[in-house]
Scaffold this motif. Sequence first.
Motif, PDB file in Angstrom:
ATOM      1  N   ASP A  23       0.765  -1.271   0.024  1.00 41.03           N
ATOM      2  CA  ASP A  23       0.025   0.037   0.146  1.00 41.03           C
ATOM      3  C   ASP A  23       0.933   1.432  -0.003  1.00 41.03           C
ATOM      4  OD1 ASP A  23      -2.533  -1.211  -0.139  1.00 41.03           O
ATOM      5  OD2 ASP A  23      -2.629  -1.151   1.977  1.00 41.03           O
ATOM      6  N   PHE A  24       1.822   1.171   0.995  1.00 43.54           N
ATOM      7  CA  PHE A  24       2.573   2.385   0.821  1.00 43.54           C
ATOM      8  C   PHE A  24       3.363   2.800  -0.481  1.00 43.54           C
ATOM      9  CE2 PHE A  24       6.944   4.601   1.353  1.00 43.54           C
ATOM     10  CZ  PHE A  24       6.389   5.625   2.264  1.00 43.54           C
ATOM     11  N   PHE A  25       3.571   2.044  -1.419  1.00 43.84           N
ATOM     12  CA  PHE A  25       4.228   2.197  -2.772  1.00 43.84           C
ATOM     13  C   PHE A  25       3.304   2.196  -3.735  1.00 43.84           C
ATOM     14  CE2 PHE A  25       8.230   1.344  -0.122  1.00 43.84           C
ATOM     15  CZ  PHE A  25       8.930   2.348  -0.436  1.00 43.84           C
ATOM     16  N   CYS A  26       2.106   1.762  -3.442  1.00 44.94           N
ATOM     17  CA  CYS A  26       1.214   1.018  -4.678  1.00 44.94           C
ATOM     18  C   CYS A  26       1.724   0.222  -5.638  1.00 44.94           C
ATOM     19  CB  CYS A  26       0.965   2.522  -5.593  1.00 44.94           C
ATOM     20  SG  CYS A  26      -0.025   3.922  -4.409  1.00 44.94           S
ATOM     21  N   PHE A  27       2.374  -0.635  -4.815  1.00 46.50           N
ATOM     22  CA  PHE A  27       3.068  -1.710  -5.641  1.00 46.50           C
ATOM     23  C   PHE A  27       1.962  -2.854  -5.943  1.00 46.50           C
ATOM     24  CE2 PHE A  27       7.492  -1.317  -3.723  1.00 46.50           C
ATOM     25  CZ  PHE A  27       7.836  -0.504  -4.713  1.00 46.50           C
ATOM     26  N   PRO A  28       2.199  -3.702  -6.930  1.00 44.90           N
ATOM     27  CA  PRO A  28       1.325  -4.796  -7.436  1.00 44.90           C
ATOM     28  C   PRO A  28       1.585  -5.880  -6.542  1.00 44.90           C
ATOM     29  CG  PRO A  28       3.043  -4.575  -8.888  1.00 44.90           C
ATOM     30  CD  PRO A  28       3.194  -3.406  -8.136  1.00 44.90           C
ATOM     31  N   CYS A  29       0.705  -6.827  -6.127  1.00 42.37           N
ATOM     32  CA  CYS A  29       0.936  -8.007  -5.276  1.00 42.37           C
ATOM     33  C   CYS A  29       1.437  -9.209  -6.338  1.00 42.37           C
ATOM     34  CB  CYS A  29      -0.593  -8.098  -4.723  1.00 42.37           C
ATOM     35  SG  CYS A  29      -0.382  -9.629  -3.275  1.00 42.37           S
ATOM     36  N   PHE A  30       2.744  -9.510  -6.074  1.00 47.41           N
ATOM     37  CA  PHE A  30       3.343 -10.483  -6.946  1.00 47.41           C
ATOM     38  C   PHE A  30       3.812 -11.492  -5.957  1.00 47.41           C
ATOM     39  CE2 PHE A  30       6.238 -12.257  -9.942  1.00 47.41           C
ATOM     40  CZ  PHE A  30       5.433 -12.628 -11.029  1.00 47.41           C
ATOM     41  N   VAL A  31       4.594 -11.073  -4.900  1.00 43.93           N
ATOM     42  CA  VAL A  31       5.380 -12.246  -4.126  1.00 43.93           C
ATOM     43  C   VAL A  31       4.385 -12.791  -2.999  1.00 43.93           C
ATOM     44  CG1 VAL A  31       6.853 -12.346  -2.234  1.00 43.93           C
ATOM     45  CG2 VAL A  31       7.517 -10.878  -4.043  1.00 43.93           C
ATOM     46  N   ASN A  32       3.642 -12.043  -2.428  1.00 45.97           N
ATOM     47  CA  ASN A  32       2.582 -12.692  -1.590  1.00 45.97           C
ATOM     48  C   ASN A  32       1.297 -12.457  -1.887  1.00 45.97           C
ATOM     49  OD1 ASN A  32       0.814 -13.133   0.821  1.00 45.97           O
ATOM     50  ND2 ASN A  32       2.673 -12.640   2.203  1.00 45.97           N
ATOM     51  N   LEU A  33       0.548 -13.568  -2.386  1.00 44.17           N
ATOM     52  CA  LEU A  33      -0.629 -13.284  -3.344  1.00 44.17           C
ATOM     53  C   LEU A  33      -1.961 -13.133  -2.269  1.00 44.17           C
ATOM     54  CD1 LEU A  33      -0.384 -15.996  -6.048  1.00 44.17           C
ATOM     55  CD2 LEU A  33       0.184 -13.486  -6.278  1.00 44.17           C
ATOM     56  N   GLU A  34      -1.840 -13.751  -1.085  1.00 43.39           N
ATOM     57  CA  GLU A  34      -3.042 -13.703  -0.199  1.00 43.39           C
ATOM     58  C   GLU A  34      -2.972 -12.090   0.443  1.00 43.39           C
ATOM     59  OE1 GLU A  34      -3.704 -16.544   2.630  1.00 43.39           O
ATOM     60  OE2 GLU A  34      -2.773 -18.203   1.473  1.00 43.39           O
ATOM     61  N   ALA A  35      -1.980 -11.307   0.194  1.00 42.08           N
ATOM     62  CA  ALA A  35      -1.856  -9.853   0.989  1.00 42.08           C
ATOM     63  C   ALA A  35      -2.837  -8.999  -0.150  1.00 42.08           C
ATOM     64  CB  ALA A  35      -0.524  -9.327   0.695  1.00 42.08           C
ATOM     65  N   GLU A  36      -3.249  -9.430  -1.306  1.00 45.88           N
ATOM     66  CA  GLU A  36      -4.068  -8.533  -1.975  1.00 45.88           C
ATOM     67  C   GLU A  36      -5.448  -8.271  -1.652  1.00 45.88           C
ATOM     68  OE1 GLU A  36      -4.973  -8.284  -6.877  1.00 45.88           O
ATOM     69  OE2 GLU A  36      -4.630 -10.155  -5.992  1.00 45.88           O
ATOM     70  N   LYS A  37      -5.964  -9.136  -0.853  1.00 45.06           N
ATOM     71  CA  LYS A  37      -7.334  -8.895  -0.172  1.00 45.06           C
ATOM     72  C   LYS A  37      -7.276  -8.001   0.895  1.00 45.06           C
ATOM     73  CE  LYS A  37      -7.175 -13.187   2.425  1.00 45.06           C
ATOM     74  NZ  LYS A  37      -7.719 -14.723   2.696  1.00 45.06           N
ATOM     75  N   PHE A  38      -6.209  -7.652   1.642  1.00 45.44           N
ATOM     76  CA  PHE A  38      -5.937  -6.733   2.444  1.00 45.44           C
ATOM     77  C   PHE A  38      -5.627  -5.347   2.027  1.00 45.44           C
ATOM     78  CE2 PHE A  38      -5.394 -10.682   4.538  1.00 45.44           C
ATOM     79  CZ  PHE A  38      -6.210 -10.950   5.353  1.00 45.44           C
ATOM     80  N   MET A  39      -5.357  -5.226   0.842  1.00 44.60           N
ATOM     81  CA  MET A  39      -4.549  -4.018   0.174  1.00 44.60           C
ATOM     82  C   MET A  39      -5.766  -2.870   0.178  1.00 44.60           C
ATOM     83  SD  MET A  39      -2.113  -5.053  -2.961  1.00 44.60           S
ATOM     84  CE  MET A  39      -1.649  -3.533  -3.087  1.00 44.60           C
ATOM     85  N   LYS A  40      -5.248  -1.621   0.321  1.00 43.55           N
ATOM     86  CA  LYS A  40      -6.201  -0.536   0.387  1.00 43.55           C
ATOM     87  C   LYS A  40      -5.996   0.192  -0.791  1.00 43.55           C
ATOM     88  CE  LYS A  40      -6.677  -0.694   5.408  1.00 43.55           C
ATOM     89  NZ  LYS A  40      -6.752   0.023   6.682  1.00 43.55           N
ATOM     90  N   THR A  41      -4.995   0.283  -1.511  1.00 45.39           N
ATOM     91  CA  THR A  41      -4.639   1.114  -2.467  1.00 45.39           C
ATOM     92  C   THR A  41      -4.763   0.243  -3.860  1.00 45.39           C
ATOM     93  OG1 THR A  41      -2.431   0.734  -2.404  1.00 45.39           O
ATOM     94  CG2 THR A  41      -3.220   2.458  -1.212  1.00 45.39           C
ATOM     95  N   LYS A  42      -4.739   1.078  -4.994  1.00 47.01           N
ATOM     96  CA  LYS A  42      -4.815   0.534  -6.169  1.00 47.01           C
ATOM     97  C   LYS A  42      -3.375   0.223  -6.804  1.00 47.01           C
ATOM     98  CE  LYS A  42      -6.455   0.900 -11.113  1.00 47.01           C
ATOM     99  NZ  LYS A  42      -7.401   1.682 -11.951  1.00 47.01           N
ATOM    100  N   PRO A  43      -2.855  -0.690  -7.266  1.00 49.83           N
ATOM    101  CA  PRO A  43      -1.402  -0.944  -7.784  1.00 49.83           C
ATOM    102  C   PRO A  43      -1.244   0.207  -9.032  1.00 49.83           C
ATOM    103  CG  PRO A  43      -2.229  -2.915  -7.325  1.00 49.83           C
ATOM    104  CD  PRO A  43      -3.422  -2.016  -7.272  1.00 49.83           C
ATOM    105  N   LEU A  44      -0.195   0.558  -9.108  1.00 49.99           N
ATOM    106  CA  LEU A  44       0.214   1.436 -10.243  1.00 49.99           C
ATOM    107  C   LEU A  44       0.224   0.617 -11.606  1.00 49.99           C
ATOM    108  CD1 LEU A  44       3.153   3.578  -8.800  1.00 49.99           C
ATOM    109  CD2 LEU A  44       0.768   4.063  -9.016  1.00 49.99           C
ATOM    110  N   TYR A  45       0.314  -0.693 -11.571  1.00 50.75           N
ATOM    111  CA  TYR A  45       0.362  -1.618 -12.721  1.00 50.75           C
ATOM    112  C   TYR A  45       0.011  -2.939 -12.360  1.00 50.75           C
ATOM    113  CZ  TYR A  45       5.170  -2.631 -11.544  1.00 50.75           C
ATOM    114  OH  TYR A  45       6.313  -2.970 -10.959  1.00 50.75           O
ATOM    115  N   PRO A  46      -0.547  -3.876 -13.126  1.00 49.36           N
ATOM    116  CA  PRO A  46      -0.995  -5.010 -12.779  1.00 49.36           C
ATOM    117  C   PRO A  46       0.406  -6.234 -12.572  1.00 49.36           C
ATOM    118  CG  PRO A  46      -1.518  -4.666 -14.992  1.00 49.36           C
ATOM    119  CD  PRO A  46      -1.089  -3.425 -14.583  1.00 49.36           C
ATOM    120  N   ALA A  47       0.272  -6.801 -11.451  1.00 44.53           N
ATOM    121  CA  ALA A  47       1.083  -7.753 -11.263  1.00 44.53           C
ATOM    122  C   ALA A  47       1.522  -8.762 -12.571  1.00 44.53           C
ATOM    123  CB  ALA A  47       0.663  -8.668  -9.908  1.00 44.53           C
TER     124      ALA A  47
END
Length: 350
Positions: free
Chosen positions: A295-319
């Motif tokens: 969330d801090f960097f608006c990074f895409p979720c690629f390493v830890n896939l389960e974290a995506e459901k807890f994210m509050k920001t939209k990634p800058l690009y898709p994983a």
Amino acid sequence: MKLSSKIALAALGFTAVLGLSSCNQKKTLKLFTWTYYTPTSVVEAFEKEFDCKVVITEYDSNETMFNKLVNGGAKSFDIVVPSQDYVSIMMKRGMFQPIVQTKFTNRDKINPKVLEKVTYDPEMVYAVPYYFGAAGIGVNKKKMPAGDYERNWNIFADERFKGHASMMDDYREVIGDALKYKGYAVSSKNEQEVTEAVDLIKNKWLPNIVKFDAEGFGKDFAAGNLWLCHGYAEVMYGEVPEDEWESTIDFFIPEQGGASYLDSMCILKDSKEAELATEFINFIHKPENYAQFLDFFCFPCFVNLEAEKFMKTKPLYPASAMDNCELKDDLGENLDMYYRKWEALRLQVN
């Protein structure tokens, strides 16, 4: 809020974490990592849960980190976060101790696609992936209508961008992407293939490039001086007001992929807190904790896939944009070949 402003504010938070070293707690975990790379909120939660303190020392390059460790600093830290080529180098030198696997209960959260790329330690014996990322291409849509150009690395051959294009001042990135465009591995050790890639850069891309720049390109992009940039999304987006992102930035990673990096958490051989260090690594990969980092960097979720459901920001690009990216492997004695060819290229621009 602009990403650059968030990072500036984070500096205050990280300073506060560093200040915790004066507390009298039972154990101290010493983390040697990249600047602003570990969420303060996660660190504080870990300290509370494990009744310890975390002391963070930061570095700005793998070279700085490595030189400090090999010149007497290795005994000063428990965890270090090197990129893939340095993980390989440091493993060969015996600088790490194995992860305490019984404490690493979140190992199943790591994306198998990441581990497929980690040929040097696919079982995470010594290195646990932290972040997998890649540079891409940013086009200023106010200067060039979206879609009116190639969406691959050969966009740098487009003469319409002449005098308004930049690529990173990083030979592994630039040569790696040219190799990928030619259909070769980004870490090819075949001199003929590397020569072909360098010739492509020299003859097709270089005439349009105004500079190689790994730091200031974001500001020039935001100011409209650069219409085409090779670099990290967070740098470009960080310099453009958020309400102008949609109208200004077309960021993409070519479908064929390109050069990428993977920072991993490793426990140093001389660590006195190996179990606590593994608990920290495991804690980071608790999905709700890892989501705070993304969330801090608006990074895409690629390493830890389960974290995506807890994210509050939209990634800058898709994983998924990174699916075909390749890690920049340790080149060994072939590194000099890349460097010599790169220096000849740089002389023609800077």
